[in-house]
Design an enzyme around this catalytic site. Structure first.
Site, PDB file in Angstrom:
ATOM      1  N   ASP A   1       3.947   2.851  10.886  1.00  0.00           N
ATOM      2  CA  ASP A   1       3.700   3.731   9.744  1.00  0.00           C
ATOM      3  C   ASP A   1       3.191   5.065  10.267  1.00  0.00           C
ATOM      4  OD1 ASP A   1       3.253   4.247   6.803  1.00  0.00           O
ATOM      5  OD2 ASP A   1       1.186   4.454   7.524  1.00  0.00           O
TER       6      ASP A   1
ATOM      7  N   GLU B   1       9.937   4.628   9.815  1.00  0.00           N
ATOM      8  CA  GLU B   1      10.308   5.171   8.511  1.00  0.00           C
ATOM      9  C   GLU B   1      11.317   6.300   8.685  1.00  0.00           C
ATOM     10  OE1 GLU B   1       6.478   5.491   5.892  1.00  0.00           O
ATOM     11  OE2 GLU B   1       5.971   5.950   7.964  1.00  0.00           O
TER      12      GLU B   1
ATOM     13  N   CYS C   1       2.685  -4.930  -1.606  1.00  0.00           N
ATOM     14  CA  CYS C   1       1.851  -5.894  -0.900  1.00  0.00           C
ATOM     15  C   CYS C   1       2.679  -6.604   0.158  1.00  0.00           C
ATOM     16  CB  CYS C   1       1.271  -6.906  -1.887  1.00  0.00           C
ATOM     17  SG  CYS C   1       0.281  -8.196  -1.118  1.00  0.00           S
TER      18      CYS C   1
ATOM     19  N   CYS D   1       2.601 -10.675  -0.873  1.00  0.00           N
ATOM     20  CA  CYS D   1       3.349 -11.222  -2.008  1.00  0.00           C
ATOM     21  C   CYS D   1       4.467 -10.323  -2.506  1.00  0.00           C
ATOM     22  CB  CYS D   1       2.406 -11.545  -3.162  1.00  0.00           C
ATOM     23  SG  CYS D   1       1.725 -10.076  -3.993  1.00  0.00           S
TER      24      CYS D   1
ATOM     25  N   CYS E   1      -4.331  -5.817  -3.264  1.00  0.00           N
ATOM     26  CA  CYS E   1      -3.276  -6.216  -4.193  1.00  0.00           C
ATOM     27  C   CYS E   1      -3.871  -6.655  -5.525  1.00  0.00           C
ATOM     28  CB  CYS E   1      -2.430  -7.335  -3.591  1.00  0.00           C
ATOM     29  SG  CYS E   1      -1.048  -7.841  -4.643  1.00  0.00           S
TER      30      CYS E   1
ATOM     31  N   CYS F   1      -2.265 -10.696  -6.042  1.00  0.00           N
ATOM     32  CA  CYS F   1      -2.712 -11.875  -5.279  1.00  0.00           C
ATOM     33  C   CYS F   1      -4.081 -11.684  -4.632  1.00  0.00           C
ATOM     34  CB  CYS F   1      -1.686 -12.238  -4.206  1.00  0.00           C
ATOM     35  SG  CYS F   1      -1.582 -11.031  -2.859  1.00  0.00           S
TER      36      CYS F   1
ATOM     37  N   ASP G   1      -2.713   1.504   5.893  1.00  0.00           N
ATOM     38  CA  ASP G   1      -1.662   1.854   6.850  1.00  0.00           C
ATOM     39  C   ASP G   1      -1.120   0.616   7.551  1.00  0.00           C
ATOM     40  OD1 ASP G   1      -1.943   4.485   6.165  1.00  0.00           O
ATOM     41  OD2 ASP G   1      -3.233   5.000   7.864  1.00  0.00           O
TER      42      ASP G   1
END
Length: 380
Positions: free
Chosen positions: A194, A276, A330, A333, A349, A352, A359
């Site tokens: 990231d 990315e 997330c 999940c 999250c 969950c 990051d």
């Protein structure tokens, strides 16, 4: 795989004067060719050669091969300009920047780099000398300095043109090397990376490369430039010229170190690297004015290039993935919600309850997308 090796020349005062005169002559000739190309709307190398070859060869004292390279340099410059115009990099139709680019001929600095091929430049690598054409005659036994690794690469893989470059009072040769492509290893998994401003790079294994030091250097350099520019004295201008590339060198060195650590980790663990695809992010993002300087000095593209070529040299697989919602989704999940990011560094999250550094969570999402994209692109 094509790489470049930069070596520093050590000319005598007489050789330095000859090199300076050579660059001045070829770039003056290039400006002449550029004006002819712009006026006649002729940009192809072969067509330009018919119109300008004799003029610059006789009028500027250039050798035949040097004249050919001057014309090709101009043709390549216009090809790049037109590609940028078509891509919209110089603004929309009718914008001031685009009109200025289309209505004026390309100008070349007196010390702009000049390509030389093996007819104009020969290397004596064992002796660490080169022989190069100049407007005052052939310069022989022109010494250069290079590391043992650079000499090994030059001996085994140098091929094609080399560029003569003058920068900050020093002379350099940048040689092109064609190296065999190593076999890309089939990855066991992917290391997600990231990219950011607060943390320059964060991996899915939890390694964070903080950008605080780099941002502090950028801020200090920016403030120093502002104060010196306000003074407008000769000594201030001299100091500005001396420090003009200090920030860029520091940023490039930082990116090299980070890229090497990431590629080394991926190679050691048998993983590929997922990055990315941030192409066009500066056009998409809207920020308040104080934040724009930080965004536009963010050297994510350079870091991505460094990671890409270091990965290619070691046979590490590399994929670029869609970054959409990687910071809001997330990694446990898959739930996506803006409220998952209560602040810059926290991810929690709302579905969950999974919590992690924001990051690191984004890097894990990138790693998962890397696995999927690699499987799709390499499906049997």
């Amino acid at each position: 795989m094509r790489l470049v090796v930069q070596v520093k020349l050590l000319p005598t005062p007489e050789q330095g004067a000859a090199l300076e005169a050579t660059l001045r002559a070829v770039n003056t000739a290039a400006c002449h060719v550029s004006r002819q190309a712009h006026e006649q709307r002729t940009f192809r190398n072969y067509d330009l050669r018919k119109h300008t070859y004799t003029q610059i060869k006789d009028g500027y004292g250039l050798a035949a091969q040097a004249a050919q390279h001057v014309i090709k340099k101009v043709a390549d410059a216009y090809a790049t300009l037109h590609a940028n115009i078509r891509a919209g990099n110089l603004g929309k139709v009718g914008s001031a920047r685009r009109v200025r680019a289309e209505s004026t001929s390309i100008a070349f600095r007196a010390d702009a780099a000049q390509p030389f091929d093996d007819r104009c430049l020969s290397w004596q690598i064992a002796a660490r000398t080169v022989s190069i054409w100049s407007v005052t005659g052939r310069l022989k036994n022109l010494r250069f300095t290079a590391s043992a690794e650079q000499l090994k690469t030059l001996s085994a893989h140098r091929k094609g043109e080399s560029d003569l470059l003058y920068r900050d009072g020093m002379w350099f040769l940048i040689a092109t090397c064609d190296m065999p492509d190593p076999r890309i290893k089939d990855p066991d998994a992917f290391l997600g990376v990231d990219l950011g401003i607060v943390n320059i790079a964060t991996t899915s294994t939890g390694s964070r490369h903080c950008g605080k030091g780099l941002n502090a250097v950028r801020h200090r350099q920016r403030e120093l430039r502002r104060r010196l520019q306000a003074k407008r004295t000769k000594s201030a201008k001299r100091l500005l010229k001396k420090r003009r590339r200090a920030e860029a060198r520091f940023a490039a060195n930082t990116n090299h170190v980070i890229a090497k650590q990431i590629v080394t980790e991926a190679e050691r663990t048998g993983n590929g690297i997922a990055l990315e695809d941030l192409h066009g992010i500066r056009d998409r993002v809207r920020l308040r004015k104080p934040q724009r300087v930080t965004l536009h000095t963010w050297s994510f593209h350079q870091l991505g290039r460094f990671i890409a070529y270091k990965a290619a040299r070691t046979g590490v697989a590399l994929v670029h993935v869609d970054p959409a919602y990687t910071s809001q989704g997330c990694s446990a999940c898959g739930h996506v919600d803006k409220r998952n990011r209560p602040n810059q560094e926290t991810f929690r999250c709302t579905s969950c309850g999974f919590a992690e550094h924001a990051d690191v969570n984004a890097a894990r999402n990138i790693a998962a997308r890397g696995v999927t994209d690699w499987a799709v692109s390499h499906a049997a």
